[in-house]
Design a protein around this motif. Structure first.
Motif, PDB file in Angstrom:
ATOM      1  N   PHE A  59      13.461  30.733  34.044  1.00  0.00           N
ATOM      2  CA  PHE A  59      12.638  31.835  33.530  1.00  0.00           C
ATOM      3  C   PHE A  59      12.493  31.725  32.020  1.00  0.00           C
ATOM      4  N   THR A  60      11.339  32.147  31.519  1.00  0.00           N
ATOM      5  CA  THR A  60      11.123  32.186  30.074  1.00  0.00           C
ATOM      6  C   THR A  60      12.304  32.884  29.408  1.00  0.00           C
ATOM      7  N   SER A  61      12.877  32.243  28.403  1.00  0.00           N
ATOM      8  CA  SER A  61      14.137  32.719  27.818  1.00  0.00           C
ATOM      9  C   SER A  61      14.044  34.172  27.359  1.00  0.00           C
ATOM     10  N   GLY A  62      15.011  34.978  27.809  1.00  0.00           N
ATOM     11  CA  GLY A  62      15.059  36.392  27.446  1.00  0.00           C
ATOM     12  C   GLY A  62      14.345  37.309  28.410  1.00  0.00           C
ATOM     13  N   TYR A  63      13.732  36.737  29.459  1.00  0.00           N
ATOM     14  CA  TYR A  63      12.942  37.540  30.385  1.00  0.00           C
ATOM     15  C   TYR A  63      13.215  37.158  31.836  1.00  0.00           C
ATOM     16  N   LEU A  64      12.768  38.039  32.712  1.00  0.00           N
ATOM     17  CA  LEU A  64      12.831  37.811  34.149  1.00  0.00           C
ATOM     18  C   LEU A  64      11.477  38.187  34.746  1.00  0.00           C
ATOM     19  N   PRO A  65      11.147  37.676  35.934  1.00  0.00           N
ATOM     20  CA  PRO A  65       9.821  37.962  36.494  1.00  0.00           C
ATOM     21  C   PRO A  65       9.679  39.401  36.984  1.00  0.00           C
ATOM     22  N   LYS A  66       8.467  39.892  36.939  1.00  0.00           N
ATOM     23  CA  LYS A  66       8.160  41.201  37.509  1.00  0.00           C
ATOM     24  C   LYS A  66       8.319  41.117  39.026  1.00  0.00           C
ATOM     25  N   PRO A  67       8.932  42.107  39.651  1.00  0.00           N
ATOM     26  CA  PRO A  67       9.110  42.046  41.110  1.00  0.00           C
ATOM     27  C   PRO A  67       7.784  42.065  41.857  1.00  0.00           C
ATOM     28  N   LYS A  68       7.763  41.364  42.983  1.00  0.00           N
ATOM     29  CA  LYS A  68       6.550  41.290  43.800  1.00  0.00           C
ATOM     30  C   LYS A  68       6.539  42.457  44.789  1.00  0.00           C
ATOM     31  N   PRO A 105       2.317  35.935  29.600  1.00  0.00           N
ATOM     32  CA  PRO A 105       2.844  34.621  29.189  1.00  0.00           C
ATOM     33  C   PRO A 105       2.548  34.289  27.732  1.00  0.00           C
ATOM     34  N   LYS A 106       1.381  34.720  27.215  1.00  0.00           N
ATOM     35  CA  LYS A 106       1.055  34.451  25.815  1.00  0.00           C
ATOM     36  C   LYS A 106       2.019  35.151  24.868  1.00  0.00           C
ATOM     37  N   GLU A 107       2.460  36.341  25.247  1.00  0.00           N
ATOM     38  CA  GLU A 107       3.337  37.136  24.378  1.00  0.00           C
ATOM     39  C   GLU A 107       4.751  36.591  24.325  1.00  0.00           C
ATOM     40  N   VAL A 108       5.197  35.881  25.370  1.00  0.00           N
ATOM     41  CA  VAL A 108       6.596  35.432  25.418  1.00  0.00           C
ATOM     42  C   VAL A 108       6.753  33.927  25.227  1.00  0.00           C
ATOM     43  N   GLY A 109       5.657  33.191  25.133  1.00  0.00           N
ATOM     44  CA  GLY A 109       5.760  31.746  24.959  1.00  0.00           C
ATOM     45  C   GLY A 109       5.230  31.025  26.182  1.00  0.00           C
ATOM     46  N   GLU A 110       3.948  30.716  26.132  1.00  0.00           N
ATOM     47  CA  GLU A 110       3.276  30.179  27.303  1.00  0.00           C
ATOM     48  C   GLU A 110       3.570  28.694  27.482  1.00  0.00           C
ATOM     49  N   ASP A 111       3.823  28.293  28.731  1.00  0.00           N
ATOM     50  CA  ASP A 111       3.951  26.872  29.049  1.00  0.00           C
ATOM     51  C   ASP A 111       2.553  26.255  29.100  1.00  0.00           C
ATOM     52  N   ASN A 140       0.033  15.919  37.198  1.00  0.00           N
ATOM     53  CA  ASN A 140       0.188  17.086  36.340  1.00  0.00           C
ATOM     54  C   ASN A 140       1.561  17.074  35.673  1.00  0.00           C
ATOM     55  N   GLU A 141       1.594  17.237  34.358  1.00  0.00           N
ATOM     56  CA  GLU A 141       2.843  17.298  33.602  1.00  0.00           C
ATOM     57  C   GLU A 141       2.859  18.573  32.767  1.00  0.00           C
ATOM     58  N   MET A 142       4.050  19.167  32.598  1.00  0.00           N
ATOM     59  CA  MET A 142       4.187  20.453  31.915  1.00  0.00           C
ATOM     60  C   MET A 142       5.062  20.342  30.678  1.00  0.00           C
ATOM     61  N   ARG A 143       4.660  21.021  29.642  1.00  0.00           N
ATOM     62  CA  ARG A 143       5.521  21.227  28.470  1.00  0.00           C
ATOM     63  C   ARG A 143       6.093  22.635  28.580  1.00  0.00           C
ATOM     64  N   LEU A 144       7.391  22.731  28.774  1.00  0.00           N
ATOM     65  CA  LEU A 144       8.030  24.016  29.035  1.00  0.00           C
ATOM     66  C   LEU A 144       8.674  24.573  27.774  1.00  0.00           C
ATOM     67  N   SER A 145       8.619  25.899  27.644  1.00  0.00           N
ATOM     68  CA  SER A 145       9.381  26.590  26.605  1.00  0.00           C
ATOM     69  C   SER A 145      10.848  26.653  27.038  1.00  0.00           C
ATOM     70  N   LYS A 146      11.701  27.214  26.205  1.00  0.00           N
ATOM     71  CA  LYS A 146      13.112  27.374  26.580  1.00  0.00           C
ATOM     72  C   LYS A 146      13.216  28.243  27.828  1.00  0.00           C
ATOM     73  N   LYS A 147      14.116  27.873  28.725  1.00  0.00           N
ATOM     74  CA  LYS A 147      14.238  28.560  30.007  1.00  0.00           C
ATOM     75  C   LYS A 147      15.671  29.024  30.251  1.00  0.00           C
ATOM     76  N   ASP A 148      15.790  30.229  30.821  1.00  0.00           N
ATOM     77  CA  ASP A 148      17.087  30.737  31.282  1.00  0.00           C
ATOM     78  C   ASP A 148      17.272  30.366  32.742  1.00  0.00           C
ATOM     79  N   ILE A 149      18.462  29.860  33.078  1.00  0.00           N
ATOM     80  CA  ILE A 149      18.811  29.564  34.462  1.00  0.00           C
ATOM     81  C   ILE A 149      20.130  30.255  34.775  1.00  0.00           C
ATOM     82  N   TYR A 150      20.184  30.914  35.935  1.00  0.00           N
ATOM     83  CA  TYR A 150      21.370  31.650  36.358  1.00  0.00           C
ATOM     84  C   TYR A 150      22.089  30.883  37.471  1.00  0.00           C
TER      85      TYR A 150
END
Length: 293
Positions: A59-68, A105-111, A140-150
């Motif tokens: 997940f984008t560092s410092g955040y978690l996804p909105k529940p579905k 995504p733009k506000e928190v650091g878009e991949d 397809n290749e991605m440039r990722l921002s910092k990510k939190d993993i639990y």
């Protein structure tokens, strides 16, 4: 079981999205390489009833996804279209049910992603194919921002130091597709123990999970189909596994009573030509504000 979080800093492009079930598979290979096949088999022996490790998505560092969950529970108001783009929430907002504070995504650091053109080469003839024709294809290749993993671990089975050693091995080997040509490399930050109040009957999944056998009051989710492939030396023969239908990360389960476990779902077996392969059908269950029906 204890919950830990670390932040990774990608230092190469990724060709595979950061998914918990994929990372679990790579952790198993790392355990085999670092501690031996016997140790891995010991850990997997009771995985269907007593998991030693469950890994979240990235997940984008410092955040978690909105529940579905349906819009009526999110308080999106009239401007649903704009609010649906706000897919990231802080842990505090998520647990308090302040879904209106979401970020885009733009506000928190878009991949970012891009398509890289490649061409298959026959190394016997050093041509692109039997006819020598030019046959490019895109990857397809991605440039990722910092990510939190639990990581949720049972330290009676799998120690914290073992977790760090195995994850360090994954960071050096590379995660996902094309790791052999340098993709999926990352640096690891410090591990932090995460304490969360567990006083809610409403749980959000932090990775794809299996719904089979789940007993609950209600459940909201988007379907996710996993087309898995084997790794390591097992990819030398038929590399494909059977497709699995799962509930996606961000799915929400409303239980009849307060949970006694910190996870939901179940392990999945018998979906490959190798009978000992186990898929992480579990997900770390994050308590969020109870949904009022």
């Amino acid at each position: 079981m204890n919950l830990y979080k670390t932040t990774i800093n990608p230092i190469a492009r990724f060709a595979t999205p950061l998914r918990g079930d994929t990372m679990f598979g790579q952790m198993c290979w790392a355990i085999r390489y670092k501690f031996g096949e016997k140790r891995l088999k010991e850990l997997l022996a009771n995985y269907q009833s007593n998991p030693f490790l469950i890994v979240s998505d990235g997940f984008t560092s410092g955040y978690l996804p909105k529940p579905k969950i349906p819009s009526r529970f999110l308080g999106e108001g009239e401007d649903k279209k704009a609010n649906r783009k706000k897919i990231w929430l802080s842990l505090e907002d998520l647990t308090n049910g302040d879904f209106h504070n979401g970020k885009t995504p733009k506000e928190v650091g878009e991949d970012t992603s891009q398509t890289v053109m490649r061409n298959s080469i026959n190394y016997l003839t050093f041509t692109t194919d039997d006819s020598g024709a030019f046959a490019p294809y895109g990857v397809n290749e991605m440039r990722l921002s910092k990510k939190d993993i639990y990581f949720l671990i049972d330290e009676e089975q799998f120690g914290f130091e073992e977790l760090k050693i195995a994850f360090e091995a994954v960071s050096l080997m590379g995660y996902g597709k094309d790791s052999t040509v340098g993709k999926g490399r990352f640096e690891i930050g410090d591990f932090q123990k995460v304490e969360i109040k567990e006083d809610s009957k409403t749980l959000m999944a932090l990775s794809p999970f299996s719904l089979e056998g789940l007993v609950c009051k209600n459940c909201f989710y988007e379907p996710f189909v996993r087309f898995g492939k084997k790794g390591g030396d097992r990819a030398n023969e038929n590399p494909f596994k059977k497709p699995l239908l799962l509930a996606d990360c961000g799915g929400v389960v409303v239980l009849n009573e307060k949970p006694t476990k910190r996870y939901i779902g179940k392990a999945i077996t018998n979906f490959s030509t190798h009978s000992d392969i186990v898929h992480q059908g579990y997900a770390i269950a994050l308590p969020i504000k109870d949904i009022d029906e």
